[in-house]
Write a protein that holds these residues in place. Structure first.
Motif, PDB file in Angstrom:
ATOM      1  N   ILE A   1     102.589 -65.186  56.085  1.00 54.03           N
ATOM      2  CA  ILE A   1     103.098 -66.227  55.188  1.00 54.03           C
ATOM      3  C   ILE A   1     102.309 -67.521  55.370  1.00 54.03           C
TER       4      ILE A   1
ATOM      5  N   LEU B   1     110.328 -70.605  53.273  1.00 52.44           N
ATOM      6  CA  LEU B   1     110.381 -69.466  54.192  1.00 52.44           C
ATOM      7  C   LEU B   1     109.892 -69.838  55.586  1.00 52.44           C
TER       8      LEU B   1
ATOM      9  N   LEU C   1     112.523 -71.955  57.330  1.00 49.13           N
ATOM     10  CA  LEU C   1     113.658 -71.156  57.794  1.00 49.13           C
ATOM     11  C   LEU C   1     113.291 -70.228  58.941  1.00 49.13           C
ATOM     12  N   GLY C   2     111.998 -70.116  59.234  1.00 52.41           N
ATOM     13  CA  GLY C   2     111.564 -69.274  60.343  1.00 52.41           C
ATOM     14  C   GLY C   2     111.357 -67.834  59.972  1.00 52.41           C
ATOM     15  N   ILE C   3     111.284 -67.550  58.676  1.00 51.84           N
ATOM     16  CA  ILE C   3     111.047 -66.177  58.223  1.00 51.84           C
ATOM     17  C   ILE C   3     109.548 -65.988  58.079  1.00 51.84           C
ATOM     18  N   GLY C   4     108.982 -65.056  58.776  1.00 62.12           N
ATOM     19  CA  GLY C   4     107.543 -64.791  58.665  1.00 62.12           C
ATOM     20  C   GLY C   4     106.853 -65.328  59.803  1.00 62.12           C
TER      21      GLY C   4
END
Length: 79
Positions: free
Chosen positions: A8, A73, A76-79
């Motif tokens: 990401i 993303l 939010l800490g996704i990836g």
């Protein structure tokens, strides 16, 4: 290494570079003279884009949305 980049992060870098190029390619609706003097030119303010400009503006909107989504993303800490 201090931190490792994920997929990401790389996508965000690519989207950022493409977004900068797209914005630089667009025509300005104000000329430099009115920007320096503070004059408000209403002559071309409501003129619609035509031809290739329409597609560049639409692609810019798409890449802007992708930039916001990827940034969210990452936040939010996704990836």
């Amino acid at each position: 290494m201090l931190f490792e980049l994920g997929i990401i992060d790389y996508l965000l870098i690519i989207v950022s570079i493409v977004l900068i190029i797209l914005v630089a390619m667009q025509n300005s609706k104000d000329d430099i003279g009115s920007a320096l003097t503070g004059a408000n030119s209403e002559l071309f303010k409501h003129q619609k884009e035509r031809g290739v400009e329409v597609y560049i503006v639409r692609i810019t909107y798409g890449f802007s949305l992708a930039f916001v989504a990827l940034s969210t993303l990452i936040l939010l800490g996704i990836g």
